[in-house]
Design an enzyme around this catalytic site. Structure first.
Site, PDB file in Angstrom:
ATOM      1  N   CYS A 138       1.055  -1.093   0.391  1.00 21.07           N
ATOM      2  CA  CYS A 138      -0.431   0.084   0.121  1.00 21.07           C
ATOM      3  C   CYS A 138       0.718   1.074   0.271  1.00 21.07           C
ATOM      4  O   CYS A 138       1.601   1.375   1.020  1.00 21.07           O
ATOM      5  CB  CYS A 138      -0.839   0.085   1.067  1.00 21.07           C
ATOM      6  SG  CYS A 138      -2.034   1.761   1.355  1.00 21.07           S
ATOM      7  N   CYS A 141       0.212   3.453   2.919  1.00 18.48           N
ATOM      8  CA  CYS A 141       1.265   2.820   4.490  1.00 18.48           C
ATOM      9  C   CYS A 141       2.352   3.036   3.701  1.00 18.48           C
ATOM     10  O   CYS A 141       3.081   2.515   5.079  1.00 18.48           O
ATOM     11  CB  CYS A 141       0.471   1.777   4.650  1.00 18.48           C
ATOM     12  SG  CYS A 141      -1.828   2.158   5.055  1.00 18.48           S
ATOM     13  N   CYS A 163      -7.133  -1.876   0.970  1.00 15.02           N
ATOM     14  CA  CYS A 163      -6.586  -1.345   2.171  1.00 15.02           C
ATOM     15  C   CYS A 163      -7.590  -0.858   3.232  1.00 15.02           C
ATOM     16  O   CYS A 163      -7.883   0.335   3.365  1.00 15.02           O
ATOM     17  CB  CYS A 163      -4.904  -0.465   1.901  1.00 15.02           C
ATOM     18  SG  CYS A 163      -4.966   0.697   3.832  1.00 15.02           S
ATOM     19  N   HIS A 166      -6.487   3.423   3.435  1.00 11.54           N
ATOM     20  CA  HIS A 166      -7.333   3.798   2.607  1.00 11.54           C
ATOM     21  C   HIS A 166      -7.821   3.467   1.202  1.00 11.54           C
ATOM     22  O   HIS A 166      -8.327   4.855   1.086  1.00 11.54           O
ATOM     23  CB  HIS A 166      -5.446   3.788   2.072  1.00 11.54           C
ATOM     24  CG  HIS A 166      -4.474   5.226   2.436  1.00 11.54           C
ATOM     25  ND1 HIS A 166      -3.256   3.909   3.556  1.00 11.54           N
ATOM     26  CD2 HIS A 166      -4.158   6.199   2.558  1.00 11.54           C
ATOM     27  CE1 HIS A 166      -2.621   5.106   3.920  1.00 11.54           C
ATOM     28  NE2 HIS A 166      -2.929   6.154   3.287  1.00 11.54           N
ATOM     29  N   LYS A 319     -11.263   8.254   9.139  1.00 10.93           N
ATOM     30  CA  LYS A 319      -9.667   8.677   9.702  1.00 10.93           C
ATOM     31  C   LYS A 319      -9.814  10.025   8.606  1.00 10.93           C
ATOM     32  O   LYS A 319      -9.699  10.107   7.230  1.00 10.93           O
ATOM     33  CB  LYS A 319      -8.178   8.075   9.760  1.00 10.93           C
ATOM     34  CG  LYS A 319      -7.134   8.616  10.053  1.00 10.93           C
ATOM     35  CD  LYS A 319      -6.482   7.451   8.790  1.00 10.93           C
ATOM     36  CE  LYS A 319      -4.754   8.577   9.937  1.00 10.93           C
ATOM     37  NZ  LYS A 319      -3.662   8.229   8.397  1.00 10.93           N
ATOM     38  N   LYS A 322      -6.046  13.451   3.930  1.00 10.07           N
ATOM     39  CA  LYS A 322      -5.804  14.744   2.498  1.00 10.07           C
ATOM     40  C   LYS A 322      -6.429  14.302   1.374  1.00 10.07           C
ATOM     41  O   LYS A 322      -7.295  14.486   1.073  1.00 10.07           O
ATOM     42  CB  LYS A 322      -4.685  15.291   2.663  1.00 10.07           C
ATOM     43  CG  LYS A 322      -4.177  16.408   3.490  1.00 10.07           C
ATOM     44  CD  LYS A 322      -4.259  17.692   2.586  1.00 10.07           C
ATOM     45  CE  LYS A 322      -4.226  18.668   3.337  1.00 10.07           C
ATOM     46  NZ  LYS A 322      -4.241  19.517   2.662  1.00 10.07           N
TER      47      LYS A 322
HETATM   48  N1  MSP Z   1       5.900   8.706   8.019  1.00 14.21           N
HETATM   49  C1  MSP Z   1       5.304   8.276   8.643  1.00 14.21           C
HETATM   50  C2  MSP Z   1       5.637   8.418   9.875  1.00 14.21           C
HETATM   51  C3  MSP Z   1       7.015   7.226  10.834  1.00 14.21           C
HETATM   52  S1  MSP Z   1       7.735   7.550  11.601  1.00 14.21           S
HETATM   53  C4  MSP Z   1       9.372   7.040  11.699  1.00 14.21           C
HETATM   54  C5  MSP Z   1       3.543   8.468   8.291  1.00 14.21           C
HETATM   55  N2  MSP Z   1       3.656   9.897   9.031  1.00 14.21           N
HETATM   56  S2  MSP Z   1       2.456  10.213   8.438  1.00 14.21           S
HETATM   57  O1  MSP Z   1       2.249  11.871   7.818  1.00 14.21           O
HETATM   58  O2  MSP Z   1       1.433   9.296   7.768  1.00 14.21           O
HETATM   59  O3  MSP Z   1       1.352  10.226   9.800  1.00 14.21           O
HETATM   60  C6  MSP Z   1       1.689  10.973  10.931  1.00 14.21           C
HETATM   61  C7  MSP Z   1       1.229  10.933  12.125  1.00 14.21           C
HETATM   62  O4  MSP Z   1      -0.108  11.603  11.714  1.00 14.21           O
HETATM   63  C8  MSP Z   1       0.793   9.504  11.819  1.00 14.21           C
HETATM   64  O5  MSP Z   1       0.765   9.207  13.618  1.00 14.21           O
HETATM   65  C9  MSP Z   1      -0.460   9.321  11.990  1.00 14.21           C
HETATM   66  O6  MSP Z   1      -1.557   8.721  12.795  1.00 14.21           O
HETATM   67  C10 MSP Z   1      -0.973  10.589  12.255  1.00 14.21           C
HETATM   68  N3  MSP Z   1      -1.976  11.147  11.869  1.00 14.21           N
HETATM   69  C11 MSP Z   1      -2.645  11.223  10.390  1.00 14.21           C
HETATM   70  N4  MSP Z   1      -4.239  11.826  10.295  1.00 14.21           N
HETATM   71  C12 MSP Z   1      -4.280  11.516  11.805  1.00 14.21           C
HETATM   72  C13 MSP Z   1      -5.831  11.832  11.885  1.00 14.21           C
HETATM   73  N5  MSP Z   1      -6.941  11.767  11.222  1.00 14.21           N
HETATM   74  N6  MSP Z   1      -5.699  12.169  13.084  1.00 14.21           N
HETATM   75  C14 MSP Z   1      -4.939  11.464  14.416  1.00 14.21           C
HETATM   76  N7  MSP Z   1      -3.730  11.472  13.918  1.00 14.21           N
HETATM   77  C15 MSP Z   1      -3.914  11.610  12.267  1.00 14.21           C
HETATM   78  O7  MSP Z   1       2.675   7.917   8.775  1.00 14.21           O
END
Ligand code: MSP
Length: 491
Positions: A138, A141, A163, A166, A319, A322
């Site tokens: 994915c 992810c 997934c 997503h 969730k 974007k």
């Molecule tokens: N790049 C990886 C993380 C690598 S850490 C070694 C990643 N990035 S992310 O941008 O997709 O997400 C980063 C964080 O933001 C994650 O903890 C994720 O759970 C959080 N969130 C992204 N969307 C979210 C919500 N809608 N609500 C709460 N947290 C969310 O994963």
């Protein structure tokens, strides 16, 4: 109250907290700001306790997702990430008022060099081998998926596996990769978590991880041969290190992993690592609580003390994201309510560890009742009365009675309860304790009626005592809320 401990070098070890590093395929939304805010409140709390603290956040710049976003934008990946980091990700830290100590970018040489050193080490320890990978991946992810991770699709994806995060089918990969021998760590991980159950929180997250590990761990690709945007595998530079096995290392590389122990970076590593808390969203728990400690075991490095998985901010029960066009930019809320109210709202309204929905109505209602009417009103009445009755000079309390003593005792228990809750990452309970104290002070004002006392000079000592007590209570609230709402509490 400091729980400081000395590191091996004898210097005080910092309380070290990290946020995930965020993908820079797009601009931040409030789901990202939520993690950063929680980390900022907790680290400010620990700093205020007198502890040495290190708060790290940053961005995850490699991988297919970022590469494709750059391709679609018609620029190189480096141009893409430079632009977004400069114009979106760094500014959002100011927007939410985060006081981070460092900001790591995975394209920085300090990171890339240390990542390569780390994997050389793991390879020397015999936990890396070459093999073909075939299976679903994915890109959302950035994850190799197992059959058990997928769900049956509906609608346009009827008959396919998707997934669940997503909502779309995975891509099918077939490539010659380097593998990390994760399976060698199954028993050690189980033993570690049985001995340290507090290392994964909340309990539901612990249980989820334990059942995944007990199901048996399969080896996993640590490189990608069909991707070019990443850190080259040091012994085979035509491949790049799998983005998660580059990204997770930020927590160690940023504080000096792999540097000369007698250099400043090496000393920082000795005084900072291991992390005390990795804050993560529940969607990335497995990476942090299974793959990451296994990697560290393979390299012979100490394990983080705690991974705390928080819930999601939901929109329409899903969730916020974007890619689903449901992302709300932090500034949309903060331009209207300010950063303090934003920080207050998300940590007060949602139990940390559970999912929660954002609504303008709820935000507005709590802003009015808890902040404006509860605390704001108390502060403005207190200052107005000290102005009117005491020419703006805070008097001394010379006539303490039962009501004052009760408030003093309540404050002592409030501070203790708030501290216990905050250090346990139970932000909502900690904030509620302070909020209830504010309600008690408001009740005290109503009962004592200082405006009535002011009418008779014979009551002067009582009037001064009451005004002092209100202001002293407000001073205590300003201290207790300072990590949560630093701007307003300074005011
Ligand atoms: N790049 C990886 C993380 C690598 S850490 C070694 C990643 N990035 S992310 O941008 O997709 O997400 C980063 C964080 O933001 C994650 O903890 C994720 O759970 C959080 N969130 C992204 N969307 C979210 C919500 N809608 N609500 C709460 N947290 C969310 O994963």
């Amino acid at each position: 109250m400091s729980s400081a401990v000395a590191s091996e070098s004898g210097a005080e070890k910092a309380f070290y907290l990290t946020t995930p590093i965020y993908y820079v395929n797009d601009a931040p939304h409030i789901g990202h700001a939520y993690t950063t805010t929680a980390g900022d409140v907790l680290t400010r709390w620990h700093r205020q306790r007198g502890e040495k603290v290190w708060f790290l956040t940053g961005v995850d710049e490699h991988g297919t997702k970022v590469q494709r976003a750059a391709d679609a934008g018609g620029v190189t990946p480096q141009q893409w990430v430079d632009n977004l980091v400069e114009n979106e990700w760094l500014p959002v830290l100011q927007t939410v008022d985060a006081a981070n100590d460092d900001f790591i970018r995975t394209t920085e040489p300090r990171h890339a060099e240390r990542v390569q050193r780390f994997w050389e080490q793991v390879r020397e320890h015999g936990f890396v081998y070459s093999a073909p990978y075939e299976g679903p991946y994915c890109v959302g992810c950035e994850e190799f998926k197992f059959a058990a991770d997928l769900a049956p699709g509906t609608g346009e994806y009827e008959g396919q596996q998707i997934c669940p995060v997503h909502g779309r089918p995975c891509e099918q990969l077939q490539e010659e990769n380097w593998f990390f021998q994760l399976s060698a760590f199954t028993e050690r991980l189980i033993a570690h978590y049985e001995a340290n159950p507090e290392a994964i929180q909340p309990r539901s997250a612990y249980n989820e991880v334990m059942s995944f590990i007990r199901g048996g761990l399969a080896d996993i690709s640590m490189s990608r041969s069909s991707v070019s945007w990443g850190i080259p595998v040091p012994w085979e530079p035509s491949q790049v290190i799998y983005v998660w096995f580059d990204a997770l290392l930020n927590y160690a590389t940023a504080v000096g992993y792999g540097t000369d122990p007698s250099s400043p970076e090496g000393e920082q590593y000795a005084n900072t690592w291991p992390a005390d808390v990795h804050l993560v969203g529940k969607d990335i728990l497995r990476f942090h609580a299974v793959y990451w400690p296994a990697m560290l075991m393979a390299a012979g490095a100490p394990l983080p003390r705690k991974v705390f998985a928080h819930g999601w901010l939901l929109v329409g029960g899903e969730k916020m994201s974007k890619s689903k066009l449901t992302g709300i930019a932090p500034s949309q809320i903060i331009d209207h309510f300010g950063s303090d109210a934003f920080r207050y709202y998300f940590l007060r309204a949602i139990a940390f560890g559970q999912d929660g929905s954002f609504s303008w109505e709820d935000m507005s209602a709590r802003y009015t009742s808890e902040l404006a009417n509860g605390l704001g009103n108390l502060a403005s009445r207190a200052t107005a009365m000290v102005g009117r009755y005491c020419e703006g000079i805070l008097p001394a309390a010379t006539a303490d009675g039962e009501a004052e003593r009760a408030l003093q005792e309540l404050l002592v228990s409030t501070a203790a309860n708030a501290d216990a809750a905050m250090v346990a990452l139970d932000f909502s309970t900690g904030i509620t304790a302070v909020k209830e104290f504010i309600e008690a002070v408001n009740g005290y004002v109503t009962e004592q009626e200082p405006w009535v006392l002011a009418k008779d000079p014979a009551n002067r000592a009582r009037l001064e005592t009451v005004l002092y007590t209100i202001c002293e209570s407000l001073r205590a609230v300003a201290v207790l809320y300072n990590p949560l709402m630093p701007k307003k509490m300074q005011e």
